[in-house]
Motif scaffolding. Structure first.
Motif, PDB file in Angstrom:
ATOM      1  N   PRO A  77       0.800  -1.228   0.000  1.00  0.00           N
ATOM      2  CA  PRO A  77       0.000   0.000   0.000  1.00  0.00           C
ATOM      3  C   PRO A  77       0.828   1.270   0.000  1.00  0.00           C
ATOM      4  CG  PRO A  77       0.013  -0.967   2.196  1.00  0.00           C
ATOM      5  CD  PRO A  77       0.716  -1.947   1.282  1.00  0.00           C
ATOM      6  N   GLN A  78       2.137   1.149   0.222  1.00  0.00           N
ATOM      7  CA  GLN A  78       3.053   2.300   0.206  1.00  0.00           C
ATOM      8  C   GLN A  78       2.575   3.424   1.131  1.00  0.00           C
ATOM      9  OE1 GLN A  78       3.069   2.393  -4.244  1.00  0.00           O
ATOM     10  NE2 GLN A  78       5.299   2.519  -4.020  1.00  0.00           N
ATOM     11  N   VAL A  79       2.233   3.049   2.356  1.00  0.00           N
ATOM     12  CA  VAL A  79       1.725   4.029   3.309  1.00  0.00           C
ATOM     13  C   VAL A  79       2.824   4.599   4.209  1.00  0.00           C
ATOM     14  CG1 VAL A  79      -0.626   3.135   3.334  1.00  0.00           C
ATOM     15  CG2 VAL A  79       1.082   2.166   4.909  1.00  0.00           C
ATOM     16  N   GLY A  80       4.050   4.070   4.124  1.00  0.00           N
ATOM     17  CA  GLY A  80       5.137   4.646   4.890  1.00  0.00           C
ATOM     18  C   GLY A  80       5.783   3.672   5.849  1.00  0.00           C
ATOM     19  N   ALA A  81       6.767   4.192   6.585  1.00  0.00           N
ATOM     20  CA  ALA A  81       7.592   3.360   7.461  1.00  0.00           C
ATOM     21  C   ALA A  81       7.329   3.653   8.918  1.00  0.00           C
ATOM     22  CB  ALA A  81       9.079   3.595   7.152  1.00  0.00           C
ATOM     23  N   GLY A  82       7.663   2.669   9.753  1.00  0.00           N
ATOM     24  CA  GLY A  82       7.678   2.865  11.190  1.00  0.00           C
ATOM     25  C   GLY A  82       9.071   3.271  11.643  1.00  0.00           C
TER      26      GLY A  82
ATOM     27  N   ALA B 194       7.810   3.171   0.085  1.00  0.00           N
ATOM     28  CA  ALA B 194       7.721   3.421  -1.360  1.00  0.00           C
ATOM     29  C   ALA B 194       8.541   2.417  -2.157  1.00  0.00           C
ATOM     30  CB  ALA B 194       8.174   4.842  -1.672  1.00  0.00           C
ATOM     31  N   THR B 195       9.656   1.937  -1.584  1.00  0.00           N
ATOM     32  CA  THR B 195      10.561   1.067  -2.329  1.00  0.00           C
ATOM     33  C   THR B 195      10.689  -0.321  -1.697  1.00  0.00           C
ATOM     34  OG1 THR B 195      12.452   1.987  -1.120  1.00  0.00           O
ATOM     35  CG2 THR B 195      11.890   2.996  -3.237  1.00  0.00           C
ATOM     36  N   SER B 196       9.713  -0.741  -0.924  1.00  0.00           N
ATOM     37  CA  SER B 196       9.774  -2.059  -0.296  1.00  0.00           C
ATOM     38  C   SER B 196       9.889  -3.166  -1.340  1.00  0.00           C
ATOM     39  CB  SER B 196       8.513  -2.308   0.542  1.00  0.00           C
ATOM     40  OG  SER B 196       8.449  -3.649   0.983  1.00  0.00           O
TER      41      SER B 196
ATOM     42  N   VAL C 164       3.162  -5.914  -4.875  1.00  0.00           N
ATOM     43  CA  VAL C 164       3.011  -5.003  -6.015  1.00  0.00           C
ATOM     44  C   VAL C 164       2.757  -3.604  -5.459  1.00  0.00           C
ATOM     45  CG1 VAL C 164       1.713  -4.456  -8.094  1.00  0.00           C
ATOM     46  CG2 VAL C 164       2.050  -6.851  -7.429  1.00  0.00           C
ATOM     47  N   ALA C 165       3.620  -2.654  -5.821  1.00  0.00           N
ATOM     48  CA  ALA C 165       3.558  -1.297  -5.270  1.00  0.00           C
ATOM     49  C   ALA C 165       2.393  -0.537  -5.904  1.00  0.00           C
ATOM     50  CB  ALA C 165       4.869  -0.572  -5.527  1.00  0.00           C
ATOM     51  N   LEU C 166       1.325  -0.341  -5.127  1.00  0.00           N
ATOM     52  CA  LEU C 166       0.065   0.158  -5.691  1.00  0.00           C
ATOM     53  C   LEU C 166       0.148   1.583  -6.220  1.00  0.00           C
ATOM     54  CD1 LEU C 166      -2.716  -1.222  -3.319  1.00  0.00           C
ATOM     55  CD2 LEU C 166      -2.123  -1.964  -5.633  1.00  0.00           C
ATOM     56  N   ARG C 167       1.043   2.402  -5.665  1.00  0.00           N
ATOM     57  CA  ARG C 167       1.086   3.796  -6.081  1.00  0.00           C
ATOM     58  C   ARG C 167       2.050   4.044  -7.234  1.00  0.00           C
ATOM     59  NH1 ARG C 167       0.717   7.066  -0.232  1.00  0.00           N
ATOM     60  NH2 ARG C 167      -1.218   6.057   0.445  1.00  0.00           N
ATOM     61  N   ASP C 168       2.765   3.017  -7.661  1.00  0.00           N
ATOM     62  CA  ASP C 168       3.596   3.172  -8.858  1.00  0.00           C
ATOM     63  C   ASP C 168       2.696   3.336 -10.080  1.00  0.00           C
ATOM     64  OD1 ASP C 168       5.669   2.776  -7.123  1.00  0.00           O
ATOM     65  OD2 ASP C 168       6.596   1.153  -8.274  1.00  0.00           O
ATOM     66  N   GLU C 169       3.210   4.022 -11.072  1.00  0.00           N
ATOM     67  CA  GLU C 169       2.396   4.322 -12.251  1.00  0.00           C
ATOM     68  C   GLU C 169       1.890   3.044 -12.924  1.00  0.00           C
ATOM     69  OE1 GLU C 169       2.691   6.816 -16.490  1.00  0.00           O
ATOM     70  OE2 GLU C 169       4.385   6.774 -15.075  1.00  0.00           O
TER      71      GLU C 169
ATOM     72  N   HIS D  41      -3.771  -9.771  -0.310  1.00  0.00           N
ATOM     73  CA  HIS D  41      -2.909  -9.779   0.872  1.00  0.00           C
ATOM     74  C   HIS D  41      -2.128  -8.489   0.983  1.00  0.00           C
ATOM     75  CE1 HIS D  41       0.034 -10.906   3.817  1.00  0.00           C
ATOM     76  NE2 HIS D  41       1.009 -11.162   2.968  1.00  0.00           N
ATOM     77  N   THR D  42      -1.966  -8.014   2.229  1.00  0.00           N
ATOM     78  CA  THR D  42      -1.070  -6.890   2.499  1.00  0.00           C
ATOM     79  C   THR D  42      -0.498  -7.042   3.891  1.00  0.00           C
ATOM     80  OG1 THR D  42      -0.818  -4.492   2.306  1.00  0.00           O
ATOM     81  CG2 THR D  42      -2.734  -5.285   3.535  1.00  0.00           C
ATOM     82  N   HIS D  43       0.652  -6.424   4.111  1.00  0.00           N
ATOM     83  CA  HIS D  43       1.294  -6.428   5.427  1.00  0.00           C
ATOM     84  C   HIS D  43       2.159  -5.186   5.491  1.00  0.00           C
ATOM     85  CE1 HIS D  43       3.327  -7.813   9.033  1.00  0.00           C
ATOM     86  NE2 HIS D  43       4.505  -7.690   8.438  1.00  0.00           N
ATOM     87  N   THR D  44       1.917  -4.351   6.492  1.00  0.00           N
ATOM     88  CA  THR D  44       2.560  -3.040   6.552  1.00  0.00           C
ATOM     89  C   THR D  44       3.903  -3.070   7.265  1.00  0.00           C
ATOM     90  OG1 THR D  44       0.414  -1.957   6.440  1.00  0.00           O
ATOM     91  CG2 THR D  44       2.202  -0.646   7.320  1.00  0.00           C
ATOM     92  N   GLY D  45       4.120  -4.048   8.112  1.00  0.00           N
ATOM     93  CA  GLY D  45       5.375  -4.126   8.843  1.00  0.00           C
ATOM     94  C   GLY D  45       5.142  -4.673  10.234  1.00  0.00           C
ATOM     95  N   SER D  46       6.206  -4.693  11.040  1.00  0.00           N
ATOM     96  CA  SER D  46       6.050  -5.264  12.368  1.00  0.00           C
ATOM     97  C   SER D  46       6.598  -4.300  13.412  1.00  0.00           C
ATOM     98  CB  SER D  46       6.702  -6.648  12.443  1.00  0.00           C
ATOM     99  OG  SER D  46       8.032  -6.622  11.972  1.00  0.00           O
TER     100      SER D  46
END
Length: 460
Positions: free
Chosen positions: A159-164, A174-176, A180-185, A205-210
């Motif tokens: 989802p490219q929502v940012g880092a902890g 943005a570069t994880s 599939v990076a949803l905000r890429d063109e 499926h999605t996972h933002t981090g731990s």
């Protein structure tokens, strides 16, 4: 009579277990480091997770424990008996899950680098698979066309929502490398088209981090995936996506015995911020790991020597980088508490003195704690390092060829004692030699006569 708070129960159980481990010889001059797992505590965490989500949704939920957090077969079996499934990310983790008796229908395969053989095996077994990228999806196209499968299949999106606060554990940057990076063109459109072209894709499926990722950011990532599922289903004209895998990532409090935040906090936040996720239309999968096991593991180590250097006391113990790798190499991100016990396993009291608690490895940075205020440690004392049930002693780092420690589960007995069960015995020196090529001491003395067709060197 009221029941003790979970933190109080944990402290009391740990103190009893440390004393019993010394009395029963699990920790001794011959076995100077050992690890303990609180069996009742693990069960309690599994129950807390299950009840937290049951309180906010009637939809079916598979809580798939992330095997990487504690890859020990008896632990996986215990969690399976408590109603949890598994999330695996390698052939080794899948083998562990199968050895624990976890059925394929309660297994999820995630990995950014699945081989064709891994995918083929998963589909043959009926294991759920989340494709990490569109190239992997093309592999699945061929496999699905070649043989029928019962595997639920989906795509992982970023989802490219940012880092902890810990960049290395933040998977929605943005570069994880994940998903599939949803905000890429053009990426979102490509994902939507992939689903519309493949009616057999039924999961997302999605996972933002731990660790280090705040709950609000986790929920934002889940909300992004939910919105995408709604878009895909609307364009498909039916509910093609029937299951959302929302990953795990609940952070752990390493500063005290309190469990904050907890699963109920997260479930309530999801209900408030992504209510449609929980209205019963979507089955759910979670992939929690660290938060289920961390608080229920403790490393024990004997103090071998004490010394003073530059005016600072140093306690040299047998627990260091081999069982607490992350803390030794990144203490700012992974600080651990250290608790002091005397040689009989009783909590040590007395005036606190600033001191270092060092491990046995031969480099200066092998420290469990630096400049920590503790009752002054003495040779023969015991240090206990709590909150190490995930990503610590189960992930041995063989620096200096230090052996893997024994791991023991413990439960209280009715007579006030403690019963132990060996989860993994200590590694022997013979096993270290065998794993280090001990059966082939002459392998490098002469070059191989020729290379066989397999590419493996032929013995001279």
């Amino acid at each position: 009579m009221t029941s003790p708070a979970p933190a109080d129960r944990r402290r009391h159980a740990r103190d009893r277990a440390v004393r019993a481990a010394v009395e029963q010889g699990l920790l001794s001059p011959a076995e100077p480091v050992a690890a303990l797992l609180d069996t009742d505590g693990i069960r309690a965490s599994a129950a807390a997770l299950t009840s937290a989500f049951a309180s906010v949704t009637d939809a079916p939920v598979l809580h798939a424990f992330a095997v990487k957090a504690c890859p020990l077969v008896p632990v996986l079996r215990l969690l399976h008996e408590a109603g949890l499934g598994v999330e695996v990310a390698s052939p080794g983790e899948l083998a562990l899950a199968r050895a624990a008796g976890v059925p394929p229908t309660r297994t999820v395969l995630d990995s950014p680098a699945k081989t064709p053989a891994e995918l083929r095996q998963a589909l043959a077994l009926g294991i759920a698979v989340n494709a990490d990228n569109l190239q992997e999806l093309e592999r699945l196209d061929a496999l699905v066309a070649s043989a029928p499968t019962a595997s639920p299949l989906g795509i992982r999106v970023n989802p490219q929502v940012g880092a902890g606060s810990i960049g290395a554990l933040s998977t929605a940057t943005a570069t994880s490398k994940f998903g599939v990076a949803l905000r890429d063109e053009g990426a979102r459109e490509a994902v939507v088209r992939a689903y519309l072209d493949r009616p057999w894709l039924t999961r997302l499926h999605t996972h933002t981090g731990s660790q280090g990722v705040p709950l609000a950011l986790m929920a934002e990532g889940v909300g992004t995936a939910y919105a995408l599922a709604e878009e895909i289903n609307a364009k498909a004209g039916r509910q093609q996506i029937d299951t959302l895998d929302i990953g795990g990532g609940l952070p752990v409090n390493f500063a005290s015995d309190e469990e904050t935040p907890d699963y109920a906090d997260y479930a309530r936040l999801l209900a408030a911020t992504v209510p449609g996720l929980l209205d019963g239309r979507y089955a759910l999968v979670t992939e929690f790991g660290r938060s289920l096991l961390a608080k229920h593991g403790t490393v024990l180590a004997r103090v071998e020597y004490t010394k003073t250097s530059g005016g600072r006391p140093i306690a040299v113990t047998h627990a260091g980088v081999q069982v607490a790798t992350r803390t030794v190499y990144a203490p700012g991100s992974w600080p651990l508490r250290v608790l002091a016990y005397d040689a009989e396993g009783r909590p040590r009291t007395g005036e606190e003195v600033v001191q270092d608690v060092a491990g046995p490895a031969c480099f200066a940075g092998d420290l469990l704690a630096a400049g920590r205020a503790l009752p002054l440690l003495r040779p023969g004392d015991v240090v206990a390092v709590p909150d190490t049930g995930a990503y610590y002693f189960a992930h041995h780092y063989a620096y200096n060829s230090l052996p893997r420690p024994a791991v023991h589960g413990f439960t209280p007995t009715e007579d006030g004692g403690v019963a132990f069960a060996t989860v993994r015995r200590a590694q022997t020196l013979d096993e270290i030699v065998a794993e280090s090529g001990g059966a082939r001491p002459d392998a490098l003395l002469r070059p191989p006569l020729r290379e066989p067709a397999s590419g493996a060197p032929m013995e001279p």
